[in-house]
Design a protein around this motif. Structure first.
Motif, PDB file in Angstrom:
ATOM      1  N   ARG A  98       0.763  -1.237  -0.113  1.00  0.00           N
ATOM      2  CA  ARG A  98       0.039   0.113  -0.013  1.00  0.00           C
ATOM      3  C   ARG A  98       0.677   1.315   0.079  1.00  0.00           C
ATOM      4  NH1 ARG A  98      -5.180  -0.317   2.332  1.00  0.00           N
ATOM      5  NH2 ARG A  98      -4.897   1.999   2.821  1.00  0.00           N
ATOM      6  N   LEU A  99       1.968   1.336   0.686  1.00  0.00           N
ATOM      7  CA  LEU A  99       2.761   2.321   0.811  1.00  0.00           C
ATOM      8  C   LEU A  99       3.919   2.460  -0.111  1.00  0.00           C
ATOM      9  CD1 LEU A  99       3.256   2.279   4.784  1.00  0.00           C
ATOM     10  CD2 LEU A  99       1.758   3.924   3.302  1.00  0.00           C
ATOM     11  N   GLY A 100       3.935   1.699  -1.146  1.00  0.00           N
ATOM     12  CA  GLY A 100       4.945   1.570  -2.185  1.00  0.00           C
ATOM     13  C   GLY A 100       6.422   1.342  -1.571  1.00  0.00           C
ATOM     14  N   ILE A 101       6.438   0.354  -0.695  1.00  0.00           N
ATOM     15  CA  ILE A 101       7.927   0.177   0.067  1.00  0.00           C
ATOM     16  C   ILE A 101       8.258  -1.381  -0.312  1.00  0.00           C
ATOM     17  CG2 ILE A 101       8.870  -0.294   2.232  1.00  0.00           C
ATOM     18  CD1 ILE A 101       7.188   1.442   3.540  1.00  0.00           C
ATOM     19  N   ALA A 102       9.274  -1.681  -1.020  1.00  0.00           N
ATOM     20  CA  ALA A 102       9.933  -2.778  -1.564  1.00  0.00           C
ATOM     21  C   ALA A 102      10.100  -3.808  -0.378  1.00  0.00           C
ATOM     22  CB  ALA A 102      11.164  -2.548  -2.175  1.00  0.00           C
ATOM     23  N   GLU A 103      10.174  -5.022  -0.485  1.00  0.00           N
ATOM     24  CA  GLU A 103      10.221  -5.881   0.313  1.00  0.00           C
ATOM     25  C   GLU A 103      11.816  -5.942   1.065  1.00  0.00           C
ATOM     26  OE1 GLU A 103       9.268  -8.814   3.047  1.00  0.00           O
ATOM     27  OE2 GLU A 103       7.911  -7.587   1.833  1.00  0.00           O
ATOM     28  N   HIS A 104      12.655  -5.505   0.227  1.00  0.00           N
ATOM     29  CA  HIS A 104      13.871  -5.639   0.842  1.00  0.00           C
ATOM     30  C   HIS A 104      14.434  -4.362   1.442  1.00  0.00           C
ATOM     31  CE1 HIS A 104      14.385  -3.730  -3.235  1.00  0.00           C
ATOM     32  NE2 HIS A 104      15.336  -2.881  -2.616  1.00  0.00           N
ATOM     33  N   GLU A 105      13.872  -3.360   1.420  1.00  0.00           N
ATOM     34  CA  GLU A 105      14.058  -2.092   2.098  1.00  0.00           C
ATOM     35  C   GLU A 105      13.905  -2.236   3.624  1.00  0.00           C
ATOM     36  OE1 GLU A 105      12.383   1.996   1.371  1.00  0.00           O
ATOM     37  OE2 GLU A 105      11.328   0.824  -0.699  1.00  0.00           O
ATOM     38  N   GLU A 106      15.003  -1.772   4.165  1.00  0.00           N
ATOM     39  CA  GLU A 106      15.043  -1.880   5.838  1.00  0.00           C
ATOM     40  C   GLU A 106      14.455  -0.273   6.165  1.00  0.00           C
ATOM     41  OE1 GLU A 106      19.153  -3.909   7.034  1.00  0.00           O
ATOM     42  OE2 GLU A 106      19.306  -1.895   6.244  1.00  0.00           O
ATOM     43  N   VAL A 107      13.325  -0.361   7.006  1.00  0.00           N
ATOM     44  CA  VAL A 107      12.752   0.969   7.328  1.00  0.00           C
ATOM     45  C   VAL A 107      12.688   1.094   8.730  1.00  0.00           C
ATOM     46  CG1 VAL A 107      10.400   2.136   7.291  1.00  0.00           C
ATOM     47  CG2 VAL A 107      10.764   0.638   5.284  1.00  0.00           C
ATOM     48  N   VAL A 108      13.408   2.398   9.180  1.00  0.00           N
ATOM     49  CA  VAL A 108      13.440   3.167  10.547  1.00  0.00           C
ATOM     50  C   VAL A 108      12.163   4.028  10.528  1.00  0.00           C
ATOM     51  CG1 VAL A 108      14.838   4.107  12.184  1.00  0.00           C
ATOM     52  CG2 VAL A 108      15.642   2.528  10.665  1.00  0.00           C
ATOM     53  N   LEU A 109      11.311   3.839  11.491  1.00  0.00           N
ATOM     54  CA  LEU A 109      10.059   4.778  11.470  1.00  0.00           C
ATOM     55  C   LEU A 109      10.422   5.804  12.622  1.00  0.00           C
ATOM     56  CD1 LEU A 109       7.294   5.596  10.653  1.00  0.00           C
ATOM     57  CD2 LEU A 109       6.533   3.612  12.245  1.00  0.00           C
ATOM     58  N   ALA A 110       9.920   7.173  12.534  1.00  0.00           N
ATOM     59  CA  ALA A 110       9.775   8.200  13.585  1.00  0.00           C
ATOM     60  C   ALA A 110       8.377   8.593  13.336  1.00  0.00           C
ATOM     61  CB  ALA A 110      10.752   8.936  13.589  1.00  0.00           C
ATOM     62  N   VAL A 111       7.394   8.573  14.466  1.00  0.00           N
ATOM     63  CA  VAL A 111       6.313   9.203  14.540  1.00  0.00           C
ATOM     64  C   VAL A 111       6.124  10.219  15.550  1.00  0.00           C
ATOM     65  CG1 VAL A 111       3.773   8.844  14.887  1.00  0.00           C
ATOM     66  CG2 VAL A 111       5.162   7.084  13.652  1.00  0.00           C
ATOM     67  N   ALA A 112       6.134  11.582  15.052  1.00  0.00           N
ATOM     68  CA  ALA A 112       6.322  12.378  16.122  1.00  0.00           C
ATOM     69  C   ALA A 112       5.714  13.954  15.624  1.00  0.00           C
ATOM     70  CB  ALA A 112       7.707  12.645  16.576  1.00  0.00           C
ATOM     71  N   ARG A 113       5.284  14.839  16.448  1.00  0.00           N
ATOM     72  CA  ARG A 113       5.157  16.250  16.147  1.00  0.00           C
ATOM     73  C   ARG A 113       6.750  16.791  16.130  1.00  0.00           C
ATOM     74  NH1 ARG A 113       4.336  21.120  19.073  1.00  0.00           N
ATOM     75  NH2 ARG A 113       3.369  22.661  17.581  1.00  0.00           N
ATOM     76  N   LEU A 114       6.966  17.517  15.025  1.00  0.00           N
ATOM     77  CA  LEU A 114       8.343  18.017  14.559  1.00  0.00           C
ATOM     78  C   LEU A 114       8.753  19.108  15.582  1.00  0.00           C
ATOM     79  CD1 LEU A 114       8.479  16.975  10.871  1.00  0.00           C
ATOM     80  CD2 LEU A 114       9.026  15.578  12.781  1.00  0.00           C
ATOM     81  N   ILE A 115       9.114  18.794  16.723  1.00  0.00           N
ATOM     82  CA  ILE A 115       9.536  19.885  17.364  1.00  0.00           C
ATOM     83  C   ILE A 115      10.851  19.447  18.005  1.00  0.00           C
ATOM     84  CG2 ILE A 115       7.503  20.763  18.383  1.00  0.00           C
ATOM     85  CD1 ILE A 115       7.554  19.186  20.679  1.00  0.00           C
ATOM     86  N   PRO A 116      11.685  20.089  18.443  1.00  0.00           N
ATOM     87  CA  PRO A 116      13.307  20.026  18.976  1.00  0.00           C
ATOM     88  C   PRO A 116      13.393  18.873  20.036  1.00  0.00           C
ATOM     89  CG  PRO A 116      12.923  22.613  18.619  1.00  0.00           C
ATOM     90  CD  PRO A 116      11.870  21.992  18.524  1.00  0.00           C
ATOM     91  N   ARG A 117      12.418  18.783  20.754  1.00  0.00           N
ATOM     92  CA  ARG A 117      12.368  18.006  21.879  1.00  0.00           C
ATOM     93  C   ARG A 117      12.611  16.395  21.472  1.00  0.00           C
ATOM     94  NH1 ARG A 117       8.563  15.423  24.755  1.00  0.00           N
ATOM     95  NH2 ARG A 117       7.073  16.882  24.078  1.00  0.00           N
ATOM     96  N   LYS A 118      11.864  16.429  20.421  1.00  0.00           N
ATOM     97  CA  LYS A 118      11.625  14.952  19.873  1.00  0.00           C
ATOM     98  C   LYS A 118      12.900  14.144  19.454  1.00  0.00           C
ATOM     99  CE  LYS A 118       7.088  14.728  20.508  1.00  0.00           C
ATOM    100  NZ  LYS A 118       6.712  13.814  21.474  1.00  0.00           N
ATOM    101  N   GLY A 119      13.872  15.012  18.966  1.00  0.00           N
ATOM    102  CA  GLY A 119      15.327  14.362  18.525  1.00  0.00           C
ATOM    103  C   GLY A 119      15.221  14.049  17.283  1.00  0.00           C
ATOM    104  N   VAL A 120      14.390  14.224  16.024  1.00  0.00           N
ATOM    105  CA  VAL A 120      14.614  13.760  14.784  1.00  0.00           C
ATOM    106  C   VAL A 120      15.768  14.172  14.207  1.00  0.00           C
ATOM    107  CG1 VAL A 120      13.343  13.843  12.737  1.00  0.00           C
ATOM    108  CG2 VAL A 120      11.743  13.669  14.854  1.00  0.00           C
TER     109      VAL A 120
END
Length: 272
Positions: A98-120
């Motif tokens: 559904r997301l168009g991600i290939a099976e061999h891809e390694e996916v690191v995920l971050a879900v957050a409001r993008l503010i400095p404290r989140k450390g993205v």
């Protein structure tokens, strides 16, 4: 009872209403409102009055409760951690399709409001230190005031970073189901802290091992060495080492992800 979600300023109104014959009130405290109260003597005084006049004060983690007790000594507080539920029942294969991600891809995920404290920004710096992972994608799901700065930081990383500023719950669930590792290396600011970190539980209940900054209530959401890895805030090298360790070891990812899922389903049910 009147339920107040922040001690300041809503709790002030509840307290005044109570003094003039209104209903008793209960205060739920989070990391941000406690830190804001601590920043100025007038707010500290008002926070103490609101808490001491409340019928009950609840904190969303032991870390938040500890901060409250620094401001209001000997206050009786109960800790009520949030519950969590799966956002999708879709399989990894179908979610990636559904997301168009290939099976061999390694996916690191971050879900957050993008503010400095989140450390993205620390996550992006750590990504630069993983030069040999050609199939790596870092997905940053969320929006906020830091987005333009983070996008600029990620320009030279080319295809490695994918920003998803708008995602309904269904799509967030697809990202959780598609990822290999969840990473949000929190840091603490003088005026703000992560009270608990419910995204860590959301990642866990989808079977993901979690890398979290050792800050605020994150240590209660993530069991270091069991459901994930706690890293030093503001330390890209420590984050990079944790990422390399998990990406290099599928069996470790599986063990931590399974332990996190079991803990989330057992200990963090809304029904409880």
């Amino acid at each position: 009872y009147l339920i107040v979600s922040h001690a300041l300023p809503v709790g002030t109104a509840a307290m005044i209403a109570r003094w003039t014959g209104g209903a008793p009130y209960v205060v739920f405290c989070h990391g941000l409102d406690v830190k804001l109260a601590a920043g100025h003597w007038r707010r500290r005084l008002l926070f103490r009055l609101v808490c001491r006049n409340a019928k009950l004060v609840a904190a969303n983690s032991e870390a938040t409760a500890k901060e409250i007790r620094r401001l209001v000594p000997n206050l009786k507080i109960i800790t009520l951690t949030p519950g969590v539920r799966r956002l999708t029942g879709m399989s990894r294969r179908d979610s990636r399709s559904r997301l168009g991600i290939a099976e061999h891809e390694e996916v690191v995920l971050a879900v957050a409001r993008l503010i400095p404290r989140k450390g993205v920004d620390v996550l992006l710096e750590a990504t630069e230190r993983l030069p040999n992972r050609e199939n790596l994608t870092v997905a940053v799901v969320g929006d906020g005031p830091e987005r333009a700065k983070l996008e600029q930081m990620a320009e030279h990383l080319k295809h490695r970073v994918r920003f998803v500023p708008e995602a309904p719950d269904e799509d967030v669930g697809l990202w959780y189901a598609s990822a290999d590792v969840f990473c949000l290396p929190l840091r603490e600011h003088a005026s703000d802290m992560e009270g608990f970190g419910i995204v860590y539980l959301e990642a866990a209940i989808h079977g993901l091992p979690v890398i979290a900054g050792r800050s605020g209530g994150a240590a209660e959401a993530v069991m270091d060495g069991i459901t994930g890895i706690l890293v030093k805030p503001n330390d890209p090298e420590d984050v990079a080492q944790a990422l390399e360790r998990l990406l290099h070891d599928p069996s470790l990812r599986e063990r931590m992800g399974q332990a996190g899922r079991e803990r989330a389903e057992r200990d963090f049910r809304w029904e409880d």
